[in-house]
Design a protein around this motif. Structure first.
Motif, PDB file in Angstrom:
ATOM      1  N   VAL A  14       0.581  -1.808   0.051  1.00  0.00           N
ATOM      2  CA  VAL A  14      -0.501   0.340  -0.036  1.00  0.00           C
ATOM      3  C   VAL A  14       0.832   1.297   0.025  1.00  0.00           C
ATOM      4  O   VAL A  14       1.260   2.163  -0.505  1.00  0.00           O
ATOM      5  CB  VAL A  14      -1.060   0.246   1.351  1.00  0.00           C
ATOM      6  N   ILE A  15       1.995   1.377   0.503  1.00  0.00           N
ATOM      7  CA  ILE A  15       2.867   2.939   0.961  1.00  0.00           C
ATOM      8  C   ILE A  15       3.858   2.365  -0.399  1.00  0.00           C
ATOM      9  O   ILE A  15       3.550   3.341  -0.781  1.00  0.00           O
ATOM     10  CB  ILE A  15       3.772   2.340   2.066  1.00  0.00           C
ATOM     11  N   ASP A  16       3.621   1.463  -0.995  1.00  0.00           N
ATOM     12  CA  ASP A  16       4.459   1.682  -2.666  1.00  0.00           C
ATOM     13  C   ASP A  16       3.721   1.973  -3.614  1.00  0.00           C
ATOM     14  O   ASP A  16       4.136   2.203  -5.203  1.00  0.00           O
ATOM     15  CB  ASP A  16       5.831   0.952  -2.637  1.00  0.00           C
ATOM     16  N   SER A  17       2.183   1.812  -3.108  1.00  0.00           N
ATOM     17  CA  SER A  17       1.352   1.995  -4.778  1.00  0.00           C
ATOM     18  C   SER A  17       1.503   3.540  -5.158  1.00  0.00           C
ATOM     19  O   SER A  17       2.046   4.463  -4.653  1.00  0.00           O
ATOM     20  CB  SER A  17      -0.042   1.858  -3.667  1.00  0.00           C
ATOM     21  N   PHE A  26       2.326   7.566   5.517  1.00  0.00           N
ATOM     22  CA  PHE A  26       1.074   6.378   5.400  1.00  0.00           C
ATOM     23  C   PHE A  26       0.475   6.618   4.675  1.00  0.00           C
ATOM     24  O   PHE A  26      -1.027   6.044   4.537  1.00  0.00           O
ATOM     25  CB  PHE A  26       0.950   5.583   6.923  1.00  0.00           C
ATOM     26  N   VAL A  27      -0.163   7.924   5.231  1.00  0.00           N
ATOM     27  CA  VAL A  27      -2.092   8.456   4.577  1.00  0.00           C
ATOM     28  C   VAL A  27      -1.506   9.685   3.386  1.00  0.00           C
ATOM     29  O   VAL A  27      -1.939   9.463   2.418  1.00  0.00           O
ATOM     30  CB  VAL A  27      -2.673   8.949   5.692  1.00  0.00           C
ATOM     31  N   ARG A  28      -1.642  10.653   3.925  1.00  0.00           N
ATOM     32  CA  ARG A  28      -1.253  11.974   2.985  1.00  0.00           C
ATOM     33  C   ARG A  28      -0.137  11.385   1.836  1.00  0.00           C
ATOM     34  O   ARG A  28      -0.547  12.497   1.211  1.00  0.00           O
ATOM     35  CB  ARG A  28      -1.381  13.157   4.134  1.00  0.00           C
ATOM     36  N   ASN A  29       0.866  11.577   2.689  1.00  0.00           N
ATOM     37  CA  ASN A  29       1.948  11.146   1.249  1.00  0.00           C
ATOM     38  C   ASN A  29       2.468  10.071   1.041  1.00  0.00           C
ATOM     39  O   ASN A  29       2.532  10.111   0.454  1.00  0.00           O
ATOM     40  CB  ASN A  29       3.495  11.985   2.626  1.00  0.00           C
TER      41      ASN A  29
END
Length: 646
Positions: free
Chosen positions: A281-284, A489-492
């Motif tokens: 998810v973070i690398d998406s 993890f969210v905004r960036n």
């Protein structure tokens, strides 16, 4: 005997349901799967002929039965639907370049399918789904003659009741300093049970992060062309069912529209769900994969970079000619690219002296950026230049003047929310700035939702409770460690973020809570096309030469990135590659020391240096690192590190 009667009644019940199930299954598509077949989306009609979907990953439910549909003034696609056409599954392939973000060259592969439905009045709704290895996206299209006015979207995301959420409350419009809300500047609620109501009663902003079992889901939207309003998650989510909500009534350009409407085809933004383990998810890159391709912009003017900036620590009184000249010298000494001249420059410096600053900066190969107040009637902010960009004619005049002076870009502040007319205002600014070769930074603003791909001149956007808030209140400084540890993890994850990080010295009237190593790590952790560093020359002079050198040689764009370790709001380690060099950064936001063992084998045997905390919060220390061996590092609370491997 009773068991036989129960079995008989069960059989009768099944027989009675068969005609209904058969009717509902007519023209239903087979589940749509990702290229790697790990994700599966099922779209279907419920027994009462409403459109629904669910999502599975690796055979496990991620999104339970959830709603689809639209309601317009002229058409109701919430019920009494029939599927009249199902397209063939079509492979989608795209390759594109991003100068701003986590990865330079991106390859996108997905499977796509469109369902066409009719309501009781035989009006048509098309729903297109795409499934890639890292997530699911879908959007609506309505195209019948005449006007189409949006009323409501039924889209929902149903999570299992034991799921957790990491969400930022939407602020209430027309509240805050000088009525500047909403600006996506609240603290995140972290690890809350799904179904928890928003603390401010105005919904939850995108993106929203969820954990359900071993799976993670990041929900957002992308593909905003100015014809649609910005959506958010409703403040009420009973039983873990999150629905889309509309902006508040005040979130409009003066006398402008709140909701989507058109005479042409009404096409929604993509609703996207990045799905996988936490690293996936973070690398998406879904947040740009689904955005429209880039408009024309001169390649020689597309220059990501780092910037000096006086206002972060020195505030209003120092936006004067001599101080800005000093910050140009500072940027040149740091081998940075820009100096930002902030609010009230038109009154305290003026256009004639701005020309002198631009000319002086050019002798040192530094570009000048200048601040503008976007506001018309939607707030009471006093800063200038104000209300000079409201119309196309005004923008043409002002942007042409700036280009003639030699200004490289604009920072535009204090927008009014997410109504359709306000979203159109953003897009109009981006188009007009692109036509004049100007870079753009939005502050007091909405989430960019992939605009950085469509408008490559969009360098960054605030949309975060960033560093400047820590200079206002001690409470914000006390909370900054968790704010830093949640942002990656969210905004960036998808969109550039102007957090304006990093200070090594004192913050006036505030007791700092972070180690200098924590501050330095943000220079790598945060993604921003232009990274505006908050530290001033005096603070930079206090650090060792090797820290200064690290910042002087820090790349301004990344070829690729990878999540290494972490948990939302607690700690994070991310690696980024530029050319043959890897940069790795991490922070610990927990109250106790944390020992990490990091596998750096992805760096292919490269060696280098780690910069971390010394014997006090303000001191640094460096040590050698060999990527061929696992690295064990202990981080104190509010401490961090950076590594450079060559």
């Amino acid at each position: 005997m009773m068991q036989r009667i129960h079995r008989l009644w069960g059989l009768v019940g099944v027989l009675m349901l068969l005609p209904v199930l058969a009717a509902c299954s007519v023209n239903l598509p087979a589940p749509l799967t990702s290229p790697d077949r790990q994700l599966q989306v099922r779209v279907y009609l419920t027994p009462d002929n409403r459109l629904a979907y669910d999502i599975h990953r690796q055979g496990q439910a991620v999104i339970l039965a959830s709603d689809l549909g639209l309601q317009l003034q002229e058409a109701d696609f919430s019920r009494d639907l029939s599927i009249v056409d199902v397209s063939a599954v079509t492979p989608v392939s795209d390759r594109y370049e991003m100068l701003v973000g986590k990865q330079r060259w991106i390859d996108y592969q997905a499977n796509e399918q469109t369902l066409t439905l009719v309501n009781a009045q035989q009006q048509r709704l098309a729903v297109t789904f795409r499934v890639s290895d890292d997530g699911v996206a879908f959007r609506y299209r309505v195209d019948f003659p005449g006007q189409k006015h949006f009323l409501k979207e039924l889209t929902s995301f149903q999570f299992a009741p034991d799921s957790k959420a990491w969400l930022q409350p939407m602020s209430v419009a027309q509240t805050g300093w000088s009525n500047t809300n909403p600006s996506y500047e609240e603290h995140y609620q972290m690890g809350i049970p799904v179904g928890t109501a928003s603390t401010l009663g105005a919904g939850w902003v995108f993106p929203g992060l969820f954990q359900t079992g071993k799976h993670w889901v990041l929900i957002s939207e992308v593909g905003m062309d100015g014809s649609w309003h910005g959506s958010r998650l409703h403040d009420q989510s009973p039983g873990g069912k999150y629905t889309l909500d509309i902006p508040q009534a005040a979130e409009v350009f003066t006398d402008g529209a709140l909701l989507a409407h058109t005479q042409d085809a009404l096409v929604s933004p993509w609703r996207l769900l990045a799905i996988g383990d936490l690293a996936q998810v973070i690398d998406s890159t879904l947040g740009t994969d689904l955005a429209a391709p880039a408009v024309n912009f001169p390649r020689d003017l597309l220059k990501p970079g780092h910037a000096s900036w006086s206002w972060a620590l020195l505030k209003d009184d120092f936006t004067v000619f001599e101080v800005q000249k000093t910050f140009i010298d500072y940027a040149a000494d740091m081998h940075w690219d820009y100096t930002l001249v902030d609010a009230d420059w038109d009154r305290k410096i003026g256009y004639e002296k701005l020309q002198q600053l631009v000319d002086y900066a050019a002798t040192k190969n530094i570009g000048i950026l200048v601040w503008y107040n976007s506001a018309g009637a939607w707030n009471q902010t006093p800063y200038t230049p104000k209300s000079q960009l409201l119309t196309h004619a005004q923008r043409e005049k002002e942007f042409a003047r700036l280009r003639q002076i030699g200004v490289k870009g604009v920072k535009i502040d204090f927008f009014g929310g997410d109504g359709q007319s306000m979203m159109a205002y953003y897009v109009d600014i981006l188009n007009d700035a692109a036509a004049h070769g100007l870079l753009v930074n939005f502050h007091g603003a909405t989430l960019p939702r992939g605009w950085q791909r469509t408008y490559p001149n969009l360098m960054t956007v605030e949309a975060i409770r960033g560093f400047e808030f820590t200079t206002f209140t001690q409470a914000d400084e006390d909370a900054v460690v968790t704010q830093v540890a949640i942002a990656p993890f969210v905004r960036n994850v998808f969109d550039p973020m102007d957090f304006t990080p990093m200070v090594f010295g004192d913050i006036p009237n505030i007791q700092r809570r972070t180690h200098n190593s924590f501050e330095l790590a943000q220079s790598v952790l945060f993604l921003s096309g232009i990274q505006h560093f908050a530290e001033i020359p005096e603070g930079m002079a206090s650090v060792p030469a090797y820290v200064k050198h690290f910042l002087q040689t820090l790349p301004v764009q990344w070829d690729r990135s990878r999540f290494v370790d972490g948990f939302p709001g607690k700690y994070v380690v991310i690696a980024r590659q530029a050319g043959d060099t890897w940069y790795i950064a991490g922070v610990n936001a927990e109250a106790e020391s944390k020992t990490l063992t990091l596998d750096l084998s992805f760096a292919d045997g490269k060696q280098g240096v780690l910069i971390g905390s010394g014997d006090s919060e303000r001191r640094f220390v460096q040590s050698a690192v060999d990527s061929r061996k696992p690295l064990t590092i202990t981080l104190k609370p509010a401490a961090g590190f950076v590594i450079r491997l060559q």
